[in-house]
Design a protein around this motif. Structure first.
Motif, short mmCIF file in Angstrom:
data_model
loop_
_atom_site.label_atom_id
_atom_site.label_comp_id
_atom_site.label_asym_id
_atom_site.label_seq_id
_atom_site.Cartn_x
_atom_site.Cartn_y
_atom_site.Cartn_z
N PHE A 1 0.85 -1.21 0.00
CA PHE A 1 0.00 0.00 0.00
C PHE A 1 0.88 1.25 0.00
O PHE A 1 0.71 2.17 -0.80
CB PHE A 1 -0.91 -0.04 1.23
N ILE A 2 1.95 1.21 0.88
CA ILE A 2 2.83 2.40 0.95
C ILE A 2 3.54 2.60 -0.39
O ILE A 2 3.66 3.72 -0.91
CB ILE A 2 3.83 2.22 2.11
N VAL A 3 3.96 1.46 -1.00
CA VAL A 3 4.66 1.61 -2.30
C VAL A 3 3.72 2.23 -3.32
O VAL A 3 4.09 3.11 -4.09
CB VAL A 3 5.15 0.20 -2.78
N THR A 4 2.44 1.78 -3.26
CA THR A 4 1.49 2.37 -4.20
C THR A 4 1.41 3.89 -3.97
O THR A 4 1.42 4.67 -4.93
CB THR A 4 0.10 1.74 -3.93
N LEU A 5 1.39 4.28 -2.70
CA LEU A 5 1.31 5.74 -2.43
C LEU A 5 2.54 6.44 -3.00
O LEU A 5 2.45 7.49 -3.64
CB LEU A 5 1.24 5.95 -0.91
N VAL A 6 3.74 5.82 -2.80
CA VAL A 6 4.96 6.50 -3.26
C VAL A 6 4.95 6.62 -4.78
O VAL A 6 5.19 7.69 -5.35
CB VAL A 6 6.21 5.67 -2.80
N GLU A 7 4.61 5.46 -5.43
CA GLU A 7 4.71 5.46 -6.90
C GLU A 7 3.70 6.41 -7.54
O GLU A 7 3.96 6.95 -8.62
CB GLU A 7 4.45 4.02 -7.43
N ASN A 8 2.58 6.61 -6.86
CA ASN A 8 1.54 7.41 -7.56
C ASN A 8 1.37 8.80 -6.94
O ASN A 8 0.29 9.36 -6.97
CB ASN A 8 0.20 6.65 -7.49
N CYS A 9 2.40 9.28 -6.34
CA CYS A 9 2.46 10.66 -5.80
C CYS A 9 1.22 11.01 -5.00
O CYS A 9 0.55 12.01 -5.27
CB CYS A 9 2.68 11.65 -6.95
N ARG A 10 0.96 10.13 -3.97
CA ARG A 10 -0.15 10.50 -3.08
C ARG A 10 0.41 11.24 -1.87
O ARG A 10 1.64 11.30 -1.69
CB ARG A 10 -0.92 9.23 -2.62
N ILE A 11 -0.44 11.73 -1.03
CA ILE A 11 -0.09 12.74 -0.02
C ILE A 11 1.11 12.45 0.86
O ILE A 11 2.05 13.28 0.87
CB ILE A 11 -1.34 13.06 0.87
N VAL B 1 -6.28 13.58 6.15
CA VAL B 1 -5.87 13.58 7.57
C VAL B 1 -4.39 13.98 7.69
O VAL B 1 -4.02 14.81 8.52
CB VAL B 1 -6.07 12.15 8.16
N MET B 2 -3.53 13.45 6.78
CA MET B 2 -2.09 13.67 6.98
C MET B 2 -1.61 14.82 6.08
O MET B 2 -2.23 15.12 5.06
CB MET B 2 -1.31 12.41 6.55
N ALA B 3 -0.48 15.36 6.48
CA ALA B 3 0.16 16.37 5.60
C ALA B 3 1.38 15.71 4.95
O ALA B 3 1.79 14.63 5.35
CB ALA B 3 0.63 17.56 6.45
N ARG B 4 2.00 16.40 3.98
CA ARG B 4 3.13 15.82 3.24
C ARG B 4 4.34 15.69 4.18
O ARG B 4 4.61 16.60 4.99
CB ARG B 4 3.50 16.74 2.07
N LEU B 5 5.07 14.58 4.12
CA LEU B 5 6.26 14.41 4.98
C LEU B 5 7.37 15.35 4.49
O LEU B 5 7.44 15.72 3.31
CB LEU B 5 6.78 12.97 4.87
N ARG B 6 8.30 15.69 5.46
CA ARG B 6 9.47 16.50 5.03
C ARG B 6 10.31 15.66 4.07
O ARG B 6 10.40 14.43 4.20
CB ARG B 6 10.33 16.85 6.26
N LEU B 7 10.96 16.31 3.14
CA LEU B 7 11.61 15.57 2.05
C LEU B 7 12.67 14.61 2.58
O LEU B 7 12.83 13.49 2.12
CB LEU B 7 12.27 16.59 1.10
N LEU B 8 13.40 15.02 3.66
CA LEU B 8 14.49 14.15 4.14
C LEU B 8 13.94 12.92 4.87
O LEU B 8 14.62 11.92 5.00
CB LEU B 8 15.40 14.94 5.10
N ARG B 9 12.66 12.99 5.32
CA ARG B 9 12.16 11.84 6.07
C ARG B 9 11.75 10.73 5.11
O ARG B 9 11.69 9.56 5.47
CB ARG B 9 10.94 12.28 6.90
N ILE B 10 11.51 11.07 3.84
CA ILE B 10 10.98 10.04 2.92
C ILE B 10 11.98 8.90 2.75
O ILE B 10 11.60 7.73 2.91
CB ILE B 10 10.64 10.71 1.56
N PRO B 11 13.29 9.15 2.47
CA PRO B 11 14.19 7.99 2.33
C PRO B 11 14.18 7.11 3.59
O PRO B 11 14.13 5.89 3.50
CB PRO B 11 15.57 8.61 2.11
N GLN B 12 14.17 7.79 4.77
CA GLN B 12 14.20 6.95 5.99
C GLN B 12 12.95 6.06 6.04
O GLN B 12 13.04 4.86 6.30
CB GLN B 12 14.25 7.86 7.22
N LEU B 13 11.81 6.64 5.70
CA LEU B 13 10.56 5.85 5.78
C LEU B 13 10.62 4.70 4.77
O LEU B 13 10.28 3.55 5.07
CB LEU B 13 9.37 6.76 5.45
N LEU B 14 11.13 5.00 3.57
CA LEU B 14 11.19 3.95 2.53
C LEU B 14 12.10 2.81 2.97
O LEU B 14 11.78 1.63 2.83
CB LEU B 14 11.68 4.55 1.21
#
Lengths: 306, 212, 656, 487
Positions: A186-196, A277-290
């Motif tokens: 599900f998370i990969v789908t969000l990343v690949e399709n530029c969701r929030i 509900v959520m806002a966009r993550l800070r750009l540097l947090r995205i690699p850590q989350l991935l």
């Protein structure tokens, strides 16, 4: 080759017909949360139709790659869709090892979109291309780990069999790892399709965008094809998530298809809820989350191997 | 005859020690000449009077006693230095090392089996002792001339040892050895002359620029 | 076999003819290049015959060298390695006729032809001494090619590191062949089968010698330090030949010698796999940070060699574990990737060479927008980029597909923690694939697309017909490989059967056939054409207007505003890669209110070389210089040496 | 042996000697260098005539004779001298101001001494010949007449004389060993070999030690090599080539004679162990000293020490390694010739031997620089050239006799030497040439005379490296058979 021409037609109909509807549903849910009426369900259909009719303005610095970006953006999801089952409708093409082809197919579309972005020579497109390519590089291991878990459960290496009938049985045997994979997919789908949580589809601030900023300079039919391709890509990955989430098959083909479409719409609503509900993550947090997500999927595999 | 032989050989060892101890160049050359003279008598004493030994003795006397010391004296006169500078490791340690070397020579020659008629003779130990002294002078002395002297004593050591085998050493090779000795020393003196002209001193301290 | 001799004869004559001082360098180019092309053609025929023939063609001639015999053996494995050699050689020769500048061309062609001959001899030698003879000739001729422009100090430095590394590697090979010769009585490979009777530890020592010896030439991870300097220094078609083919002769040597050694224990495969995957990750990470295009491609060679080694190591590992299907897949994957890499890496090097030829510099910071002025080269580099990132229609995917399937099959089959290792490898391989995408989009995006960053790039001129036709030929081969993977499998099958006899039935049968990949590639092209025609149909009626790129309100967008090579990989460095790989960058941070002129310098030297090998060699040299005080210069000490040597020898003799 | 061979040998000896006498007496400096090739060519012709007759032949009193070993070394010396003589004509022409009376005279004397040493069958005669080479080569080294060459000559002479004296002592010990063993005392090699079985052990071993140190000093084994870098460094390249190629081979021949005696006295094992120790020590010293060597001529001297070590190891291991060592004698002489002559040209062009000053030779003296580079590749054992074959054969012998540790050390030191020499050679050949210095050396160009000889030698090594002609192989095989240890 148990697929009949009817199933192939049904497959393509679902792909072409249903994909723009999902973003309409997401838009409507977000509007509901925000207390406004929001764009109609069929908004994306109108946009794409309008764009196909409009004129084209391209930058002087671009070459043929700029025009190739949208073409690949449209062709790749169509081909990818042929590899995966839409609910009960089996995949028209399935062979052992098609998951590798599936992953690298999306690599092709990423390659051309990034190059098309860099072709305009503007710093915004460059920024988008860098982010797109770097984050997807972290998402690929997750996809592979998800597919390995499913391959191990289903005993075969073709997507059709992995997401096929054996899925229901394996929910009983390895429920925890399947649950983890569902979250990861599900998370990969969000990343690949530029969701929030990872990217904001309808923001206007170029510095925060990833996918939107890459298509900044496209116009007319090109932009239409890109939007249509993005919607189809969302449908393809969504279909995998829904298939994973609803493996049940009732035997009656029509009922299963309706169930599948309901699942898709429900997923769209869920994404709409998350986006409001959520806002966009800070750009540097995205690699850590991935990286966290890929470790999660790896952990689910260990659960299985035990 | 043997007692005279032993006396001469002991005299040679004493001369060795004198050479190690003395610092005056002129006296060193005279001692070497004297030692050369003694050595040239050896073939006559050891093997009686035959054409071969007579010729050998006379050539040896001519070279070791007269020709080479004359060359060295000429070298000294051109360079007009009289006194050997303090050797690298001082006179007393050189003497101690000299005695140790002679003792070592005697021990070493004790282990070598000699044929019956040579068993009494002191040729081997004295030869080796003189050889060791020559080596010691080469190692410890600074002046080029004293190093040439050391080389001469080194040759004397071998010459003594050669006495044992006069019949084995054909005439031509014996004279070849002496001839080469002469030419060697001759070239050394020419070089010493050049060294002196170049460095205006005879000691070899500044001859160390060729190093890694 | 006699076509092979014909090719050597033609190449040899060409080498001598080109060495003569002709009046105009045109004649040298025609003589040298022409003979190279003809030689490669007849070589290709010989390779084809070798592949088709069932039995190995052997040839033997008594050679006056002690222990040596001029014996050759052309079997499936040798023919398989001859194929890329002569293809890339042919294309490189065609390319070189135009690329080589006038004054440097004279000796160049003789070295080039001799390099081809020596590489072909390495691959077909059947005697240890002949193998080493050809091996060192290959190193020497490639050394002379690397230092073609010897007036540049860094080229000479690169040549020296290269010569040093190959010589140290050759020392290990000497040790291997001599020990093997000692065990088997003769240096002929025919008698090397006795090696299979060796006990464990001795065989392991021999294996380690092999890995270091061939590893230093193949650019395997710890010994790759010379590769990123040497390949860019050489002229582009030579770098293509070196990266594409010469590195593979080392892999050939490793495979051929391992086939003589006894059945490999599991840890051999494990060692190769770990070196392979670390090399792949390290190579691709460094490739993302280089300013110099050819240096980035050289690092990507280190990465691809890592992947090939991973596959071959996995083949050894699973063969030792008895999984034959997985072993066959891994071996097929390794060999196919090896062949494909030879093709697309040469294509990329030739493309980079033509970029340099056109725009006058190798630095990405001074290129930009070259696609508009060099359309054919641009298209070829895009094709090469897609092939190296293993994107579908091209041949890059076929090799990686087999490797992935091998890892998947063993990951799914193994129970318990055994399955942990292949799955981790899949994860790393996927990461490497992603990084490869970064590297190639960086090169294509920065060099070809966007706005020209320097006046030279603005006036870049397209390459002549020889260079273009060379690149087009390679691109077509890559596309053909992607569209007809069955042929690739059939070619590698000939070699694989020799290496792994008990997997012969798998290669013939349908279990591991990539038939569907070809179909999907055709389908993809169909889909692309359909989408393109749809795009043209929809755009047909509307008018196409050209305007400046949307700059969010900036009136005069300049080339300095677009992304540069460093900024492109900066996010990848901070996000993914570990800190030890970060390059040095003397950034021009502006301090104070009125900062003076600031400059930003960025270079990414090889950390293994800078942090490990260079300090090691400096310290060793320091020790040697300190021991040199033994030669103190004064005569007395020398006399003491002589005296003490005599006394010591006397004591030693006395004691015995 | 009929009198035809008799006077052939006599002519072979007297030719260079008369040449040297003529050289000393000839007045004009311009004509005198021509004497060299005039003597060298007939000398080579005579050598080939002498070694034609396959069977060993000795003169009536047995003092002079040709056996397989001398049949191997004689052509090497003669060929090397021929090359150097043609080079000398060109060399002396551009240094006409220095006068060449002593130089040419001593060169010819040097050749005659070396010839005598090679074909002498009597230890005393061998000793006299080697002593004459020392004395004859002293003025050659002093040709440059500056402080450094004087120091080098002084050290060379003193160490050489001490070495020769020790060798003399060794010969006397061997003779006395015969006396003590009850044999007829004689210094004839054949008699010694015949009666060696019952020589008295302690005398024989002590004699072997003195001979090993004496002639080892002339060859330049490790602890005794200290004169070599000074002598080869300061001597003109031509003399360096002759010393490194010719004199070391002759001195090594003397050592081989000693080994023959020890083999005959069934003391082979101890002798070979001593050779192995000296060989390994030599390579180790060479490896340590050649790293970052600031002077490229001294580097060549250490390379000569290394190759003498390789020869010693080859001899000590036996089997096919002996054949390799014999072949290596030839290759080493020729390759040293190329290296020293090319180095001489580079030295002449830059006026200095320091690596810091001599940079970028490839653009100033292209042919000599290429020869220097190819010579370096040849001497460090790179294939197309002959030293690769001989070193590989020696290694084959070492490994097949189970000396794995020695083989490993051998390869390691060879690699270190390659690194040390490589960085020096490459910075000399490929560096950036220094800006115009005031010295008068700029006008030196590569002429045919100065580069033809090294080029021919390089071609010879290349041919030997690719295909070993049968006559050469037979000569080496016979020489190796002579040294085989008869169980």
């Amino acid at each position: 080759m148990r697929i009949t021409i009817l199933q192939l037609f049904l497959h393509l109909l679902l792909l072409f017909g249903l994909s723009p509807l999902l973003s309409g549903v997401i838009g409507k849910t977000k509007a509901l949360f925000a207390g406004r009426v929001g764009p109609p369900f069929l908004q994306l259909y109108f946009d794409i139709w309008k764009l196909f009719g409009k004129g084209l303005v391209i930058s002087r610095t671009t070459t043929w790659i700029f025009r190739a970006g949208p073409v690949v953006g449209l062709a790749v999801p169509v081909l990818a869709a042929l590899l995966i089952p839409f609910g009960p409708v089996g995949a028209p093409i399935s062979f052992s090892g098609d998951l590798i082809f599936f992953v690298y197919l999306f690599g092709l579309s990423r390659f051309f979109t990034a190059c098309a972005a860099l072709d305009t020579g503007s710093s915004f497109e460059g920024m988008g291309a860098v982010r797109e390519v770097t984050f997807s590089c972290l998402a690929e291991p997750t996809v592979f780990f998800v597919f390995i878990v499913l391959a191990r459960l289903s005993g075969s290496f073709s997507l059709d069999a992995m997401f096929g009938p054996t899925l229901a049985a394996s929910w009983h045997t390895a429920a925890p790892s399947l649950l983890l994979i569902l979250v990861c997919l599900f998370i990969v789908t969000l990343v690949e399709n530029c969701r929030i949580p990872f990217d904001d589809p309808n923001t206007h601030l170029e510095l925060t965008m990833i996918h939107e900023v890459m298509v900044l300079d496209h116009s007319g039919p090109d932009l239409g094809m890109i939007l249509y391709g993005a919607a189809m890509k969302f449908l393809v990955l969504g279909a995998l998530v829904v298939r994973l989430f609803l493996p049940v098959t009732t035997g009656n083909i029509a009922l299963d298809i309706l169930l599948f479409i309901g699942g898709l719409l429900f997923m769209a609503v869920v994404i709409g809820v998350i986006e409001s509900v959520m806002a966009r993550l800070r750009l540097l947090r995205i690699p850590q989350l991935l990286v966290g997500v890929s470790l999660l999927s790896f952990f689910s595999l260990i659960l299985l191997l035990r | 005859m043997d007692t005279l032989l032993h006396l001469l050989l002991l005299l040679v060892i004493l001369l060795n020690f004198f050479l190690l101890g003395s610092s005056r160049l002129a006296s060193c050359i005279r001692t070497t000449a004297f030692q050369g003279g003694i050595l040239s008598l050896l073939p006559l004493l050891a093997h009686g009077f035959s054409g071969h030994t007579l010729f050998l003795a006379s050539v040896a006397f001519l070279l070791k006693g007269i020709a080479i010391p004359y060359l060295l004296f000429r070298a000294i006169r051109q360079v007009h230095i009289r006194r050997e500078v303090e050797p690298l490791i001082g006179y007393v340690p050189t003497l101690i090392l000299g005695t140790l070397a002679t003792a070592g020579a005697f021990i070493f020659s004790g282990r070598l089996p000699l044929i019956p008629e040579h068993s009494q003779s002191l040729f081997v130990p004295v030869g080796l002792a003189t050889l060791a002294t020559g080596f010691l002078m080469l190692i410890s002395r600074r002046k080029a001339i004293t190093q040439a002297l050391g080389y001469l004593i080194f040759e004397n050591g071998i010459f003594i040892f050669g006495m044992l085998l006069t019949e084995a050493m054909p005439l031509m090779v014996e004279s070849g050895v002496l001839l080469d000795l002469l030419v060697g020393v001759f070239v050394m003196t020419i070089l010493m002359h050049q060294i002196n002209r170049e460095f205006s001193t005879m000691n070899t301290d500044n001859l160390t620029s060729l190093k890694e | 076999m006699n076509f092979l001799f014909l090719s050597w004869l033609v190449l040899g004559l060409g080498a001598c003819a080109a060495a003569l001082p002709w009046r105009s360098s045109k004649i040298t180019a025609i003589l040298g290049g022409g003979s190279a092309v003809l030689g490669c053609l007849s070589g290709l025929i010989a390779a084809g015959q070798g592949l088709i023939a069932d039995t190995a063609a052997t040839f033997s001639l008594p050679w006056s060298m002690p222990g040596g015999s001029f014996s050759l053996r052309l079997d499936g494995l040798s023919a398989f390695f001859l194929l890329p050699l002569f293809i890339v050689g042919l294309v490189g020769a065609l390319y070189g006729t135009e690329y080589m500048r006038k004054e440097k061309a004279r000796l160049h062609w003789s070295w080039y032809n001799l390099l081809l001959v020596s590489m072909a001899m390495v691959v077909t030698a059947a005697n240890g001494l002949l193998f080493l003879f050809a091996w060192e000739c290959m190193s020497l001729t490639s050394f002379f090619l690397v230092i073609t422009e010897y007036d540049l100090p860094e080229v000479v430095a690169a040549g020296w590191t290269y010569l040093l590394a190959t010589h140290l590697g050759a020392a290990c090979l000497f040790a291997f062949f001599l020990t093997a010769g000692a065990f088997c009585g003769s240096l002929d490979f025919a008698s090397f089968h006795l090696l299979s009777t060796l006990t464990g530890p001795v065989a392991s020592v021999l294996f380690l010698l092999l890995v270091t010896g061939f590893g230093s030439k193949a650019g395997i991870f710890p010994f790759h330090v010379w590769l990123p300097d040497a390949h860019p220094a050489a002229p582009s078609h030579v770098s293509a030949l070196m990266s594409g083919v010469m590195v593979k002769t080392a892999i050939y040597g490793l495979l051929r010698m391992c086939s003589f050694l006894p059945a490999s224990p599991a840890w051999w495969g494990g060692l190769l796999m770990t070196i392979g995957i670390t090399g792949a990750l390290f190579g691709i990470a460094m490739a993302a940070m280089q300013r110099d295009v050819k240096r980035s491609l050289a690092y990507s060679t280190v990465e691809n060699i890592g992947i090939i080694l991973l596959a071959l190591g996995f083949w050894m590992h699973s063969r030792a574990a008895g999984q034959h299907v997985v072993a066959a897949l891994a071996l097929a994957g390794g060999l196919i990737h090896l062949l494909n890499h030879a093709l697309f890496k040469s294509l990329l090097f030739l493309g980079a060479g033509s970029l340099m030829h056109g725009s006058g510099s190798r630095d990405l910071g001074r290129m930009g927008g070259l696609m508009r002025r060099m359309p054919v080269t641009g298209l070829m580099i895009v094709c090469g980029g897609m092939a190296i990132c293993a994107l579908p229609p091209f041949n890059g995917l076929v090799g990686e597909w087999f490797i992935y399937r091998a890892l998947l099959e063993s990951g799914a089959a193994l129970s318990g923690l055994g399955g942990f290792f292949p799955v981790m490898l899949i994860g790393f391989l996927a990461l490497v694939g992603g990084l490869a995408l970064i590297v190639m989009t960086r090169i294509i995006g920065i060099a070809l697309l966007g706005v020209p960053r320097s006046p030279a790039a603005a006036q870049a001129h397209e390459a002549g017909w020889p260079m273009r036709s060379a690149m087009i030929a390679l691109a077509l081969l890559c596309l053909a490989g992607g569209l007809m993977p069955i042929q690739l499998l059939r070619v590698t099958g000939r070699a694989a059967v020799l290496l792994d006899p008990d997997s012969a039935h798998l290669f013939a049968g349908q279990v591991i056939t990539p038939w569907w990949l070809g179909i999907m590639a055709f389908l993809l092209i169909g889909a692309l054409l359909a989408a393109f025609s749809f795009n043209r149909w929809r755009q047909g009626r509307a008018t196409v207007a050209a305007a400046s790129t949307w700059g969010c309100g900036f009136a005069f967008p300049s080339s300095r505003m677009s992304y540069s090579a460093e900024s492109y990989s900066e996010l990848a460095q901070s996000g993914i890669l570990c800190s030890c790989l970060t390059p040095e960058s003397k950034d021009g941070r502006t301090i104070g209110f009125f900062p003076l002129r600031r400059s930003f310098v960025f270079n990414a030297p090889d950390p293994v070389l800078e942090k490990f090998f260079k300090p090691l060699f400096q310290r060793l040299a320091g020790y040697c210089r300190r021991c040199c005080r033994l030669q103190s210069g004064n005569l007395h000490i020398y006399m003491l040496y002589v005296f003490s040597a005599t006394v010591l020898l006397l004591f030693w003799v006395g004691l015995r | 042996m009929n009198n035809m061979e008799n006077n052939l040998l006599a002519l072979l000896l007297l030719l260079p000697f008369c040449g040297s006498v003529l050289a000393f007496s000839m007045p004009s400096d311009r004509l005198r260098p021509l004497l060299l090739p005039l003597c060298a060519t007939p000398h080579l012709a005579l050598t080939f005539l002498v070694i034609q007759s396959g069977r060993p032949l000795t003169t009536a009193n047995g003092w002079i004779g040709v056996d397989p070993l001398s049949r191997l070394i004689l052509p090497v010396i003669s060929l090397l001298f021929l090359g150097c003589s043609f080079y000398a004509v060109g060399y002396l022409r551009c240094r006409i101001a220095w006068g060449n009376r002593t130089f040419v005279g001593c060169l010819l004397l040097f050749l005659s001494a070396m010839t005598l040493a090679t074909i002498s069958r009597h230890l005393g005669l061998l000793w006299v010949a080697v002593e004459t080479t020392t004395v004859a080569s002293a003025p050659l080294i002093y040709y440059n007449r500056n402080r450094l060459s004087m120091e080098a000559t002084w050290k060379y002479l003193l160490l050489g004389s001490v070495g020769i004296a020790l060798a003399m002592l060794g010969i006397l010990f061997i003779a006395y060993a015969g006396l003590a063993g009850g044999e007829h005392v004689s210094l004839q090699l054949d008699d010694i070999l015949h009666g060696a079985a019952n020589y008295s052990r302690p005398w024989l071993r002590a004699g072997f030690v003195f001979l090993l140190v004496g002639f080892g000093l002339k060859v330049g084994f490790a602890p005794l090599h200290t004169w070599k870098p000074d002598a080869y460094g300061e001597a003109p390249g031509l003399v360096g080539a002759l010393l490194a190629g010719g004199l070391t081979s002759v001195a090594f021949l003397a050592l081989l004679r000693t080994l023959q005696i020890m083999d005959a006295a069934s003391e082979a094992v101890m002798a070979r162990e001593a050779f192995l120790a000296m060989g390994l020590l030599s390579i180790a010293f060479a490896a340590v000293f050649v790293v970052r060597q600031p002077d490229f001529k001294r580097m060549l001297a250490y390379s000569s020490v290394e190759h003498m070590g390789i020869l010693a190891i080859g001899i000590s291991v036996g089997g096919i390694a002996t054949f390799g060592a014999m072949l290596h004698l030839i290759n080493n002489a020729l390759t040293k010739g190329v290296l020293f002559l090319a180095a001489a040209n580079i030295h002449r062009r830059f006026g200095s031997k320091k690596v810091a000053d001599a940079r970028g030779a490839i653009s100033l003296v292209p042919l000599s620089a290429t020869l220097f580079l190819l010579g370096f590749l040849a001497i460090t054992g790179s294939p197309p050239f002959a030293p690769f074959i001989s070193e590989f054969t020696i290694l084959q012998g070492v490994f097949s006799n189970g000396h794995f540790v020695t083989g490993g050390l051998f390869l390691f030191f060879l690699a270190v030497i390659f690194i040390g020499m490589g960085s020096t050679v490459l910075s000399v050949v490929f560096g950036t040439p220094p800006e115009k210095t005031g010295t008068g050396y700029e006008n030196y160009r590569d002429t045919f005379a100065t580069t033809a000889v090294p080029l021919i030698m390089l071609l010879l090594i290349f041919v030997l490296g690719v295909y070993l002609p049968d006559p050469v192989r037979h000569i080496c095989a016979d020489a190796a058979a002579l040294l085989e240890v008869r169980p």
